[in-house]
Design a protein around this motif. Structure first.
Motif, PDB file in Angstrom:
ATOM      1  N   UNK A   1      35.751   9.450 -50.139  1.00  0.00           N
ATOM      2  CA  UNK A   1      34.416   9.924 -50.496  1.00  0.00           C
ATOM      3  C   UNK A   1      33.443   9.867 -49.323  1.00  0.00           C
ATOM      4  N   UNK A   2      33.470   8.783 -48.557  1.00  0.00           N
ATOM      5  CA  UNK A   2      32.514   8.626 -47.466  1.00  0.00           C
ATOM      6  C   UNK A   2      32.623   9.775 -46.472  1.00  0.00           C
ATOM      7  N   UNK A   3      33.849  10.060 -46.043  1.00  0.00           N
ATOM      8  CA  UNK A   3      34.041  11.136 -45.090  1.00  0.00           C
ATOM      9  C   UNK A   3      33.798  12.515 -45.672  1.00  0.00           C
ATOM     10  N   UNK A   4      34.246  12.728 -46.911  1.00  0.00           N
ATOM     11  CA  UNK A   4      34.073  14.041 -47.537  1.00  0.00           C
ATOM     12  C   UNK A   4      32.600  14.373 -47.744  1.00  0.00           C
ATOM     13  N   UNK A   5      31.832  13.394 -48.249  1.00  0.00           N
ATOM     14  CA  UNK A   5      30.399  13.646 -48.431  1.00  0.00           C
ATOM     15  C   UNK A   5      29.706  13.886 -47.092  1.00  0.00           C
ATOM     16  N   UNK A   6      30.101  13.152 -46.059  1.00  0.00           N
ATOM     17  CA  UNK A   6      29.465  13.324 -44.753  1.00  0.00           C
ATOM     18  C   UNK A   6      29.729  14.718 -44.204  1.00  0.00           C
ATOM     19  N   UNK A   7      30.980  15.164 -44.278  1.00  0.00           N
ATOM     20  CA  UNK A   7      31.304  16.501 -43.774  1.00  0.00           C
ATOM     21  C   UNK A   7      30.579  17.582 -44.569  1.00  0.00           C
ATOM     22  N   UNK A   8      30.537  17.425 -45.889  1.00  0.00           N
ATOM     23  CA  UNK A   8      29.907  18.439 -46.732  1.00  0.00           C
ATOM     24  C   UNK A   8      28.402  18.519 -46.468  1.00  0.00           C
TER      25      UNK A   8
ATOM     26  N   UNK B   1      32.210   7.526 -39.122  1.00  0.00           N
ATOM     27  CA  UNK B   1      33.373   6.758 -39.548  1.00  0.00           C
ATOM     28  C   UNK B   1      33.312   6.469 -41.042  1.00  0.00           C
ATOM     29  N   UNK B   2      34.311   6.956 -41.768  1.00  0.00           N
ATOM     30  CA  UNK B   2      34.430   6.686 -43.197  1.00  0.00           C
ATOM     31  C   UNK B   2      35.715   5.948 -43.496  1.00  0.00           C
ATOM     32  N   UNK B   3      36.077   4.989 -42.642  1.00  0.00           N
ATOM     33  CA  UNK B   3      37.366   4.305 -42.766  1.00  0.00           C
ATOM     34  C   UNK B   3      37.297   3.059 -43.635  1.00  0.00           C
ATOM     35  N   UNK B   4      36.133   2.491 -43.831  1.00  0.00           N
ATOM     36  CA  UNK B   4      35.848   1.437 -44.797  1.00  0.00           C
ATOM     37  C   UNK B   4      36.794   0.235 -44.716  1.00  0.00           C
ATOM     38  N   UNK B   5      37.795   0.113 -45.601  1.00  0.00           N
ATOM     39  CA  UNK B   5      38.618  -1.089 -45.628  1.00  0.00           C
ATOM     40  C   UNK B   5      39.508  -1.231 -44.400  1.00  0.00           C
ATOM     41  N   UNK B   6      39.812  -0.142 -43.748  1.00  0.00           N
ATOM     42  CA  UNK B   6      40.719  -0.173 -42.616  1.00  0.00           C
ATOM     43  C   UNK B   6      39.966  -0.584 -41.350  1.00  0.00           C
ATOM     44  N   UNK B   7      40.647  -1.234 -40.389  1.00  0.00           N
ATOM     45  CA  UNK B   7      39.952  -1.758 -39.206  1.00  0.00           C
ATOM     46  C   UNK B   7      39.102  -0.693 -38.530  1.00  0.00           C
TER      47      UNK B   7
ATOM     48  N   UNK C   1      29.780   1.029 -44.232  1.00  0.00           N
ATOM     49  CA  UNK C   1      30.937   0.194 -44.538  1.00  0.00           C
ATOM     50  C   UNK C   1      30.565  -0.886 -45.544  1.00  0.00           C
ATOM     51  N   UNK C   2      31.540  -1.283 -46.388  1.00  0.00           N
ATOM     52  CA  UNK C   2      31.342  -2.423 -47.269  1.00  0.00           C
ATOM     53  C   UNK C   2      30.882  -2.073 -48.672  1.00  0.00           C
ATOM     54  N   UNK C   3      31.391  -0.994 -49.245  1.00  0.00           N
ATOM     55  CA  UNK C   3      30.885  -0.494 -50.525  1.00  0.00           C
ATOM     56  C   UNK C   3      31.238  -1.387 -51.706  1.00  0.00           C
ATOM     57  N   UNK C   4      32.308  -2.177 -51.628  1.00  0.00           N
ATOM     58  CA  UNK C   4      32.605  -3.223 -52.606  1.00  0.00           C
ATOM     59  C   UNK C   4      32.657  -2.702 -54.038  1.00  0.00           C
TER      60      UNK C   4
ATOM     61  N   UNK D   1      28.651   6.312 -51.698  1.00  0.00           N
ATOM     62  CA  UNK D   1      29.124   6.934 -50.463  1.00  0.00           C
ATOM     63  C   UNK D   1      28.314   8.178 -50.104  1.00  0.00           C
ATOM     64  N   UNK D   2      27.825   8.886 -51.099  1.00  0.00           N
ATOM     65  CA  UNK D   2      27.012  10.074 -50.779  1.00  0.00           C
ATOM     66  C   UNK D   2      25.716   9.659 -50.098  1.00  0.00           C
ATOM     67  N   UNK D   3      25.100   8.591 -50.568  1.00  0.00           N
ATOM     68  CA  UNK D   3      23.905   8.069 -49.912  1.00  0.00           C
ATOM     69  C   UNK D   3      24.255   7.585 -48.508  1.00  0.00           C
ATOM     70  N   UNK D   4      25.379   6.879 -48.375  1.00  0.00           N
ATOM     71  CA  UNK D   4      25.805   6.420 -47.064  1.00  0.00           C
ATOM     72  C   UNK D   4      26.033   7.555 -46.093  1.00  0.00           C
ATOM     73  N   UNK D   5      26.537   8.681 -46.592  1.00  0.00           N
ATOM     74  CA  UNK D   5      26.726   9.854 -45.737  1.00  0.00           C
ATOM     75  C   UNK D   5      25.392  10.348 -45.189  1.00  0.00           C
ATOM     76  N   UNK D   6      24.368  10.358 -46.027  1.00  0.00           N
ATOM     77  CA  UNK D   6      23.050  10.793 -45.564  1.00  0.00           C
ATOM     78  C   UNK D   6      22.495   9.844 -44.507  1.00  0.00           C
ATOM     79  N   UNK D   7      22.722   8.532 -44.702  1.00  0.00           N
ATOM     80  CA  UNK D   7      22.271   7.570 -43.712  1.00  0.00           C
ATOM     81  C   UNK D   7      22.968   7.813 -42.377  1.00  0.00           C
TER      82      UNK D   7
END
Length: 475
Positions: free
Chosen positions: A55-62, A253-259, A391-394, A401-407
């Motif tokens: 979601x993080x990456x998809x919303x950012x690209x869109x 970067x929308x990798x979240x849980x991954x390093x 990062x850190x959506x928990x 994630x859509x809000x995070x994309x705007x940030x």
């Protein structure tokens, strides 16, 4: 759920119900899953590269293309669209940007009125996008029930209800009879129904639909293109995969849980595993035995909590409770199946719905998600503002994630906005300590949380100390 002491017959029922379950995600086991897209081979260039097609990456690209249709955007996904947390969660799409109002008030009370308005706008934007692009993600505007299963939780629900009213939410307080009229369980003592802050979606189909929308606007998506390195060469960021390279002006970067490719981010987030099971579709009689005509998402009120909801075919997804961290933050596909957790979830399911004793489970699965000590995302940049992360959506990333994309896009564009000036956005959670102290802290916290649930919610000295220093652990 006052007791966890089960008879041998109850345990056998729980085990037998799992006997034919497929070890795969209910949402991703879909005949309509798209074919994989091309892998990056050779070189490519872009104005913006987005890493990660959850979601993080998809919303950012869109949103990047919606803001500026001329911007050249490439999206790199290490495996396939939505294969990780975004495609296998419960499908609760919440307006909350802070892992609930209470948590937000603990951290940034001055920001909360603004964050609540932004959260509602964000949820409306998600629904608008789904409808505009015709995304078939089984959207249901059903709201969410938070149920009390122990007497002490009724006071917490009352406080939550009053806070919801203060923030202008459409919320209804339900006593025991009223909540059981909505959903019949002998464990329910009361609830608050938040009617306008959560919608339910099929999470995998939302991912696939967002990817189609991105491509409709001109985003180039490469799957099975894991980014091994990111370096800066002058004014350009260079991202390398096993079979190709992309050079870009900016990176999100929308990798979240991954390093994280930004190493400075890593101490602030830990990967934890969350698990779920799904029943076979209920018959009409089975569904009638529990009611659930309004099809709300449901979460109970323990520190170790369950979340559950109906699928389109009237199967029940039942997840949560266990949160599992592996030493050193290890991530491995072998952790996606955990029989002891599935049995525990099955036992809790039949305690909640004893009238469904003849139901069997069709799927068991788990996967890694990212968590941070404040339980909601933090933001930042690197390489002179050329790289941004959220990062850190928990556990509440379906909506946030859509809000995070705007940030991220505001930060990359160097824009000072009402959003980027929020203390919430500028602040950081408390970092987790390094190993071996990290595992010790997490294990002690998990033990203490379980004790609190068994002791009417009373937090021991360890938890009170963590509260004082702004540390926490959740999913």
């Amino acid at each position: 759920m006052n007791s966890r002491r089960y008879s041998s017959a109850h345990r056998r029922l729980a085990v037998n119900a799992l006997s034919d379950a497929e070890p795969s995600c209910y949402w991703l086991d879909d005949v309509d899953a798209p074919d994989p897209r091309d892998t990056l081979t050779g070189g490519d260039t872009a104005d913006l590269v987005v890493v990660g097609a959850g979601y993080s990456g998809l919303w950012t690209a869109l949103i990047a293309k919606q803001r500026n249709p001329e911007r050249d955007v490439v999206l790199l996904e290490g495996k396939t669209i939505g294969w990780a947390a975004s495609g296998r969660n419960g499908g609760f799409c919440s307006a909350s940007l802070t892992h609930g109002q209470a948590n937000g008030m603990d951290w940034y009370p001055r920001d909360m009125p603004r964050l609540e308005r932004l959260g509602r706008q964000n949820l409306a934007g998600i629904v608008e996008t789904i409808e505009k692009f015709g995304i078939d993600c089984k959207l249901e505007k059903s709201g969410e029930l938070r149920v009390a299963t122990m007497e002490y939780q009724l006071a917490d629900i009352w406080v939550d209800y009053q806070r919801m009213l203060d923030f202008g939410d459409d919320a209804v307080l339900l006593d025991q009879d009223a909540v059981r009229a909505e959903l019949k369980s002998p464990t329910f003592l009361g609830a608050v129904w938040s009617k306008d802050k959560t919608v339910m979606v099929d999470p995998a189909r939302l991912c696939w639909g967002l990817a189609d929308a991105c491509e409709e606007l001109g985003v180039r998506i490469y799957e099975n293109s894991w980014v091994n390195s990111m370096v800066r060469e002058g004014a350009t960021m260079v991202l390398t995969t096993p079979t190709g390279t992309v050079r870009a002006n900016k990176v999100a970067l929308g990798t979240n849980a991954f390093p994280s490719l930004l190493k400075r981010v890593r101490p602030y987030v830990v990967p934890v595993y969350d698990y779920a099971i799904a029943t076979e579709p209920l018959t009409d009689d089975q569904l009638a035995s529990i009611g659930w005509k309004n099809r709300q998402g449901v979460g109970d009120s323990g520190n170790l909590f369950h979340y559950y909801r109906l699928g389109e075919d009237n199967s029940i997804l039942w997840g949560g409770y266990d949160v599992v961290y592996h030493y050193g933050g290890k991530i491995d596909d072998s952790f996606d199946q955990r029989p002891e957790t599935f049995q525990r979830l099955s036992e809790h399911f039949f305690e909640t719905f004893p009238q469904l004793e003849d139901v069997k489970f069709s799927h068991t699965w788990g996967g890694v998600i990212d968590t941070c000590s404040r339980f909601f995302p933090f933001y930042g940049t690197g390489h002179g503002g050329k790289v941004a992360h959220a990062t850190g959506f928990t556990g509440l990333g379906v909506g946030a994630t859509r809000f995070g994309a705007q940030v991220m896009l505001d930060l990359l564009d160097g824009r000072k906005t009402d959003i980027t000036e929020l203390e919430t956005v500028r602040g950081k959670p408390v970092p987790f300590p390094p190993e071996p102290l990290r595992s010790g802290v997490i294990n002690m916290t998990k033990w203490s949380v379980e004790r609190a649930d068994a002791n009417e919610g009373k937090r021991n000295m360890w938890l009170r100390t963590l509260d004082r220093f702004g540390l926490g652990f959740d999913s």
